[in-house]
Structure formats: C-alpha cells, structure tokens
Design an enzyme around this catalytic site. Structure first.
Site, PDB file in Angstrom:
ATOM      1  N   LYS A 119       0.831  -1.222   0.000  1.00 34.48           N
ATOM      2  CA  LYS A 119       0.000   0.000   0.000  1.00 34.48           C
ATOM      3  C   LYS A 119       0.856   1.259   0.000  1.00 34.48           C
ATOM      4  O   LYS A 119       0.473   2.259  -0.585  1.00 34.48           O
ATOM      5  CB  LYS A 119      -0.972  -0.008   1.190  1.00 34.48           C
ATOM      6  CG  LYS A 119      -2.117  -0.983   0.982  1.00 34.48           C
ATOM      7  CD  LYS A 119      -3.332  -0.606   1.806  1.00 34.48           C
ATOM      8  CE  LYS A 119      -4.493  -1.549   1.523  1.00 34.48           C
ATOM      9  NZ  LYS A 119      -5.634  -1.330   2.419  1.00 34.48           N
ATOM     10  N   LYS A 201      -3.491 -11.045  -6.860  1.00 33.09           N
ATOM     11  CA  LYS A 201      -4.792 -11.189  -6.187  1.00 33.09           C
ATOM     12  C   LYS A 201      -5.875 -10.328  -6.841  1.00 33.09           C
ATOM     13  O   LYS A 201      -5.592  -9.204  -7.247  1.00 33.09           O
ATOM     14  CB  LYS A 201      -4.599 -10.749  -4.728  1.00 33.09           C
ATOM     15  CG  LYS A 201      -5.778 -10.973  -3.828  1.00 33.09           C
ATOM     16  CD  LYS A 201      -5.573 -10.315  -2.464  1.00 33.09           C
ATOM     17  CE  LYS A 201      -5.920  -8.844  -2.470  1.00 33.09           C
ATOM     18  NZ  LYS A 201      -6.091  -8.229  -1.145  1.00 33.09           N
ATOM     19  N   LYS A 204     -10.335  -5.183  -4.917  1.00 30.59           N
ATOM     20  CA  LYS A 204     -11.348  -4.165  -5.203  1.00 30.59           C
ATOM     21  C   LYS A 204     -10.723  -2.839  -5.604  1.00 30.59           C
ATOM     22  O   LYS A 204     -11.376  -2.002  -6.193  1.00 30.59           O
ATOM     23  CB  LYS A 204     -12.348  -4.004  -4.053  1.00 30.59           C
ATOM     24  CG  LYS A 204     -11.807  -3.811  -2.638  1.00 30.59           C
ATOM     25  CD  LYS A 204     -12.971  -3.580  -1.680  1.00 30.59           C
ATOM     26  CE  LYS A 204     -12.966  -4.091  -0.301  1.00 30.59           C
ATOM     27  NZ  LYS A 204     -12.033  -4.253   0.665  1.00 30.59           N
TER      28      LYS A 204
END
Ligand code: TYM
Length: 335
Positions: A119, A201, A204
C-alpha cells in the site's frame, strides 16, 4: 443439563473494508463463509470503516459503501438476529484498544507487513501513520471480542499472526487477558486471482475493471469479464500450478457449483476454453443473482439497515467493554 448446553459459545469475528465495490474474491474468500458459523458460534461481523480511511476516501462514497457492505452481509445470508452486524466506528473501544496495542507492537513487526509495503508503494503520496499501524487496529478488532476463529482470505494471514503475537505478548506481560485467535482460511478459495493477471490477487482497488468481478455486476458484465479472462495457449481444462489462469477459473467454478476439480476436468474434456469460460460465467452470475436481488431489496430500506447497525453496535459494545475493563485494570489505569 449436559455440559454442551452450559458451555459458552465460541466466538467468530471478521471484517470487510467499505473501501470499494466488493469482489467475488471478498465473497468466496470471506463473506460466503461467514454464515456457516451463525448457528453454533457467537458471531461478530464488522464493517471496518476506520481501516478504510488509511487510504483517502470520498466522504459520501464511504458513507454509501458502509450501508452497502452491511446490506451485502445480509444479502449473503447473514441474519441480523443470529449475527452481530455492526460498523467499527460505532464502537469506540476499537480505537481505544488499538491505541493501547500500539504500545505492545514493535516498529520492526509493523515494518515487515507485506500489505503495508504494497500500500505504501501504491499510495506514495500518503504513507500515513494509520497505514502503518493498520494491523494493530485489526488486532484490536479481533482481541476485543475474545475471538476464537477469524474467517479471512490468505492475504490477511500475516496480520492475524501479528494479532496472535501481540495477544501472547500482552498475556505474558500481565496474565491471561486475550484469547489467542485461529484463522479459518479454506484452501480452495483463500486467494481468488485477477482475471487479467492470474499471478496477482483479485482486488477491489484494481483500476483494471476487467480483472475484477464485482458481487453486484450484471450478468452481461460477468459474462464479458470471464470471456476476456487470461488463460494460456494449451486449451486444456486442467488444474495445475503452472496454469494459474485456468486453475483460478476452476477454483471459481468449483466454489459456485460444488464440483470437484476431477469432475470439472471430465466435464470439459475435449472442449476448448471458450465453452469453459462461458460455463464459469454462467455459474458465477447464477450464484450471485439471489445476492444481487436481496441487496437491492435491503438497500431500498435504509431505516432498517440503520436499526440493524444500531442494535449490532449496542451488542458489540457490551462485549467490548468487558474486555476493555480487564485491559485497563491490568495495565494500571485508574478505573
Ligand atoms: P478486505 O476488506 O481487504 O477484504 C475482506 C475479506 O476478503 C478477503 N479477500 C479475498 N479472499 C480471497 N481472494 C481474494 N482475492 C480476496 N480479496 C479479499 C480478505 O482476506 C478479507 O478476509 N484487514 C481486513 C479487514 C479487517 C479484518 C479485521 C478482517 C479489519 N479488521 C479483523 C478480519 C478480522 C481487510 O482489509 O479486508
């Protein structure tokens, strides 16, 4: 009365961030599994809005998605009478315990979290302290309810292990205070991969809309996305580590149909990927249809959603306070 009747129920806790439209990764990896615990466990399912703000959110969208995530929990079969459904920021003990646990978590431990590294790379302009201490808030979520079992996808395993380490450290420093939680990470669906890049992965926050199937996608969108899914040049439906695209589609097909990999291989023997992708799309769209319909019904009654989150927060608060009073006494706060 026998022992089983007297024994307290074991506890389950899990959470989902209202930070984007939920994907079939969230569904198959986590939410679909939640209802299996409803009868025999005391279950807490939380919309973790405080985690979501570690990345900038548009306020109106965050609010809407908080309602939507709660409605999706319910549309996926979580009955509000059998499960405690609530919003994290409605129970202030999460933030309170999160702070306390920060003082029992090492800088080095947080620095090793792969999600923090990922992130930080994605949000280089906003590497805030919340992003760094995200896992201690997650540990607080879990430990606050004396949780036994945490159903999650495999991407949360490292965070869960840290929660166990923090709990053990605290228990050793004082005396037994927190239950040490176990993960529930079923191998078959622990990591649903992106349709465009089956080595990463399904997420969203992926900007490539074709790589992600959302729970609320229309059937046309679901079919289109599966048709475009990356496979390989072999045209043979076979589960294998060196065929990540086909294997991912097989995992999705298996999760929606209940068929085994052997049954799927037999079903598509001699057929090309075109037929297979069509079948996966159909199974997925058919499986999601009742969720979509129930979701629309629930979203039309905001007052009901609000009453569910209010009752859930009251119940959660009751349990959270018990743990907090124990924690405060042990660490020496005047209580
Ligand atoms: P979040 O919101 O990213 O994801 C919610 C759940 O979905 C799972 N998941 C997947 N499973 C399989 N394949 C995928 N592609 C996939 N993508 C997501 C996640 O593993 C997760 O179970 N930190 C958590 C939220 C959280 C939490 C908690 C979870 C906060 N506190 C306490 C459990 C207990 C998160 O970001 O999930």
């Amino acid at each position: 009365m026998n022992e089983a009747v007297l024994a307290p129920k074991k506890t389950v806790f899990s959470g989902v961030q209202p930070s984007g439209n939920l994907t079939i990764g969230n569904y198959l990896g986590a939410i679909k599994n939640f209802s299996r615990f409803s009868e025999e466990y005391k279950t807490f399912y939380c919309v973790v809005d405080m985690h979501a703000i570690t990345v900038r959110q548009v306020p109106a969208e965050l609010r809407r998605r908080t309602y939507e995530t709660l409605a999706l929990y319910m549309a996926c079969g979580l009955d509000e009478k059998k499960n405690t459904l609530f919003v994290q920021s409605h129970v202030p003990e999460h933030a309170e315990l999160g702070w306390i646990l920060n003082c029992y978590t090492m800088f080095g431990e947080l620095s090793r979290m792969t999600q923090f590294k990922d992130k930080s790379a994605k949000h280089a302009q906003n590497i805030n302290a919340g992003l760094f201490t995200y896992p201690t808030l997650m540990a607080a979520d879990i430990l606050l309810y004396q949780t036994d079992v945490v159903p999650v996808g495999v991407d949360q395993k490292q965070h869960l292990e840290l929660a166990r380490d923090i709990a053990t450290r605290f228990n050793q420093a004082y005396s037994d205070t927190f239950k040490i939680p176990e993960g529930f990470i079923p191998k078959e669906t622990m990591k649903i991969m992106s349709l465009a890049d089956p080595t990463s992965k399904m997420s969203k926050s992926d900007p490539n809309q074709n790589s992600v199937v959302y729970i609320l996608d229309s059937k046309d969108d679901v079919m289109r996305k599966f048709k475009k899914a990356v496979t390989d040049s072999e045209a043979c439906v076979k589960y294998s580590e060196d065929k990540p695209g086909v294997s991912n589609l097989m995992s999705i097909y298996r999760a929606f149909t209940g068929k085994t990999f052997e049954e799927i291989e037999r079903e598509f023997e001699g057929k090309g990927y075109g037929d297979f992708k069509l079948a996966v799309g159909e199974a997925c769209a058919d499986g999601l249809r009742p969720v979509r319909e129930e979701f629309a019904r629930l979203m039309a009654d905001k007052a009901h959603l609000e009453s569910v989150m209010k009752a859930g927060a009251e119940d959660a608060h009751h349990y959270a306070m018990r743990t907090m009073s124990k924690v405060k006494r042990k660490i020496g706060f005047v209580y």
